[in-house]
Design a protein around this motif. Sequence first.
Motif, PDB file in Angstrom:
ATOM      1  N   GLU A   1      -3.937   1.078   2.317  1.00 47.47           N
ATOM      2  CA  GLU A   1      -3.983   2.345   1.579  1.00 47.47           C
ATOM      3  C   GLU A   1      -2.841   3.220   2.064  1.00 47.47           C
ATOM      4  OE1 GLU A   1      -6.887   6.127   1.770  1.00 47.47           O
ATOM      5  OE2 GLU A   1      -7.873   4.281   1.157  1.00 47.47           O
ATOM      6  N   TYR A   2      -1.909   3.513   1.181  1.00 49.09           N
ATOM      7  CA  TYR A   2      -0.765   4.363   1.528  1.00 49.09           C
ATOM      8  C   TYR A   2      -0.923   5.692   0.795  1.00 49.09           C
ATOM      9  CZ  TYR A   2       1.821   0.331   3.447  1.00 49.09           C
ATOM     10  OH  TYR A   2       2.243  -0.748   4.185  1.00 49.09           O
ATOM     11  N   ASN A   3      -1.185   6.754   1.519  1.00 51.87           N
ATOM     12  CA  ASN A   3      -1.314   8.077   0.906  1.00 51.87           C
ATOM     13  C   ASN A   3      -2.304   8.073  -0.257  1.00 51.87           C
ATOM     14  OD1 ASN A   3       0.691   9.193   2.655  1.00 51.87           O
ATOM     15  ND2 ASN A   3       2.245   8.172   1.418  1.00 51.87           N
ATOM     16  N   HIS A   4      -3.454   7.449  -0.027  1.00 50.22           N
ATOM     17  CA  HIS A   4      -4.531   7.336  -1.013  1.00 50.22           C
ATOM     18  C   HIS A   4      -4.148   6.453  -2.191  1.00 50.22           C
ATOM     19  CE1 HIS A   4      -7.073  11.086   0.214  1.00 50.22           C
ATOM     20  NE2 HIS A   4      -6.477  10.541   1.256  1.00 50.22           N
ATOM     21  N   GLY A   5      -3.122   5.648  -2.064  1.00 45.86           N
ATOM     22  CA  GLY A   5      -2.684   4.867  -3.206  1.00 45.86           C
ATOM     23  C   GLY A   5      -2.262   3.454  -2.836  1.00 45.86           C
ATOM     24  N   ILE A   6      -1.603   2.797  -3.795  1.00 43.18           N
ATOM     25  CA  ILE A   6      -1.196   1.399  -3.684  1.00 43.18           C
ATOM     26  C   ILE A   6       0.086   1.296  -2.858  1.00 43.18           C
ATOM     27  CG2 ILE A   6      -0.523  -0.649  -5.008  1.00 43.18           C
ATOM     28  CD1 ILE A   6      -1.948   0.622  -7.430  1.00 43.18           C
ATOM     29  N   PRO A   7       0.151   0.387  -1.910  1.00 45.32           N
ATOM     30  CA  PRO A   7       1.397   0.202  -1.161  1.00 45.32           C
ATOM     31  C   PRO A   7       2.559  -0.146  -2.093  1.00 45.32           C
ATOM     32  CG  PRO A   7      -0.400  -0.990  -0.107  1.00 45.32           C
ATOM     33  CD  PRO A   7      -0.917  -0.508  -1.438  1.00 45.32           C
ATOM     34  N   PRO A   8       3.741   0.413  -1.866  1.00 44.14           N
ATOM     35  CA  PRO A   8       4.864   0.160  -2.775  1.00 44.14           C
ATOM     36  C   PRO A   8       5.255  -1.309  -2.873  1.00 44.14           C
ATOM     37  CG  PRO A   8       5.581   1.364  -0.818  1.00 44.14           C
ATOM     38  CD  PRO A   8       4.089   1.355  -0.799  1.00 44.14           C
ATOM     39  N   ALA A   9       5.170  -2.054  -1.775  1.00 46.54           N
ATOM     40  CA  ALA A   9       5.524  -3.477  -1.828  1.00 46.54           C
ATOM     41  C   ALA A   9       4.574  -4.246  -2.736  1.00 46.54           C
ATOM     42  CB  ALA A   9       5.507  -4.081  -0.423  1.00 46.54           C
ATOM     43  N   LEU A  10       3.310  -3.859  -2.749  1.00 45.85           N
ATOM     44  CA  LEU A  10       2.334  -4.528  -3.609  1.00 45.85           C
ATOM     45  C   LEU A  10       2.586  -4.200  -5.073  1.00 45.85           C
ATOM     46  CD1 LEU A  10      -0.185  -6.227  -4.103  1.00 45.85           C
ATOM     47  CD2 LEU A  10      -1.566  -4.201  -3.555  1.00 45.85           C
ATOM     48  N   LYS A  11       2.836  -2.939  -5.364  1.00 42.34           N
ATOM     49  CA  LYS A  11       3.102  -2.549  -6.752  1.00 42.34           C
ATOM     50  C   LYS A  11       4.345  -3.262  -7.271  1.00 42.34           C
ATOM     51  CE  LYS A  11       1.898   0.220 -10.224  1.00 42.34           C
ATOM     52  NZ  LYS A  11       2.802  -0.188 -11.284  1.00 42.34           N
ATOM     53  N   ASN A  12       5.364  -3.369  -6.442  1.00 45.02           N
ATOM     54  CA  ASN A  12       6.583  -4.077  -6.839  1.00 45.02           C
ATOM     55  C   ASN A  12       6.304  -5.550  -7.092  1.00 45.02           C
ATOM     56  OD1 ASN A  12       9.599  -3.985  -7.133  1.00 45.02           O
ATOM     57  ND2 ASN A  12       9.500  -5.432  -5.429  1.00 45.02           N
ATOM     58  N   LEU A  13       5.517  -6.164  -6.206  1.00 42.88           N
ATOM     59  CA  LEU A  13       5.157  -7.571  -6.367  1.00 42.88           C
ATOM     60  C   LEU A  13       4.400  -7.789  -7.673  1.00 42.88           C
ATOM     61  CD1 LEU A  13       4.790 -10.478  -5.227  1.00 42.88           C
ATOM     62  CD2 LEU A  13       2.772  -9.621  -4.025  1.00 42.88           C
ATOM     63  N   LEU A  14       3.437  -6.945  -7.951  1.00 38.29           N
ATOM     64  CA  LEU A  14       2.615  -7.100  -9.152  1.00 38.29           C
ATOM     65  C   LEU A  14       3.420  -6.917 -10.436  1.00 38.29           C
ATOM     66  CD1 LEU A  14      -0.537  -5.066  -8.048  1.00 38.29           C
ATOM     67  CD2 LEU A  14      -0.443  -7.548  -8.444  1.00 38.29           C
ATOM     68  N   ASP A  15       4.293  -5.929 -10.469  1.00 36.22           N
ATOM     69  CA  ASP A  15       4.934  -5.528 -11.718  1.00 36.22           C
ATOM     70  C   ASP A  15       6.013  -6.480 -12.220  1.00 36.22           C
ATOM     71  OD1 ASP A  15       3.331  -3.325 -11.990  1.00 36.22           O
ATOM     72  OD2 ASP A  15       4.790  -1.898 -11.196  1.00 36.22           O
ATOM     73  N   HIS A  16       6.384  -7.484 -11.442  1.00 36.69           N
ATOM     74  CA  HIS A  16       7.370  -8.456 -11.907  1.00 36.69           C
ATOM     75  C   HIS A  16       6.807  -9.391 -12.987  1.00 36.69           C
ATOM     76  CE1 HIS A  16       9.989  -7.364  -8.494  1.00 36.69           C
ATOM     77  NE2 HIS A  16      10.947  -7.894  -9.223  1.00 36.69           N
ATOM     78  N   PHE A  17       5.489  -9.409 -13.156  1.00 42.19           N
ATOM     79  CA  PHE A  17       4.857 -10.371 -14.075  1.00 42.19           C
ATOM     80  C   PHE A  17       3.862  -9.670 -14.984  1.00 42.19           C
ATOM     81  CE2 PHE A  17       6.173 -12.641 -10.303  1.00 42.19           C
ATOM     82  CZ  PHE A  17       6.871 -13.711 -10.843  1.00 42.19           C
ATOM     83  N   LEU A  18       3.461 -10.370 -16.045  1.00 44.60           N
ATOM     84  CA  LEU A  18       2.427  -9.849 -16.934  1.00 44.60           C
ATOM     85  C   LEU A  18       1.588 -10.998 -17.491  1.00 44.60           C
ATOM     86  CD1 LEU A  18       1.155  -7.344 -18.226  1.00 44.60           C
ATOM     87  CD2 LEU A  18       2.725  -7.639 -20.153  1.00 44.60           C
TER      88      LEU A  18
END
Length: 197
Positions: free
Chosen positions: A89-106
């Motif tokens: 939990e980073y500042n009550h939210g999603i870690p930036p590395a995780l969001k970056n990892l997720l957003d490369h695909f759909l």
Amino acid sequence: MPSETPPMSFAVLLGSVRHQRMGIRAAKLVIRALQARGHEAVLVDPMELQLPLLDRMYKEYAAGTAPAALGQLATLYRRVDGFLIVSGEYNHGIPPALKNLLDHFLEEYFWRPSGIVCYSAGMFGGVRAAVALRTTLAELGMPSISSECPIPRIASALDEDGVPQNEHVSHTLKRFLDEFEWYARALRRQRQDGTPY
């Protein structure tokens, strides 16, 4: 929980690239638990992958021009039965590395369940990040199951190999994985019969 279907395959997505990260302990815990149930568990570690910051999604590259790591992940994601997300939990939210990892695909995520294993140094176990993650995972086409597996005070709850140091973690993980397996089996059967698009 006895399995009436063949073993499944899962991707375990780790959300931290910090050098002193605790999340690797939770990832080891989950991988060991899945393997003990007879399943394949593949760690997806952004620290090892060194993905670029999102400029283009995998599908936006011309055939054969995407970074090799993205091609490997696309192949993995298309064959797995579900995704387990290990997030701090980073500042009550999603870690930036995780969001970056997720957003490369759909599309690679579609019609598969996800489950959230969250953690923190404090007593809430990362649940505020899990709240934010639910919206993202649903939008990506891999909605999360209703249960979570929060791990409070992770430094003392798990040792360096991801072995639980209290009964609470083991109990929570078992119930969580029982539910996750149920959804993964159900959606695998449905994918075999075809998807809406």
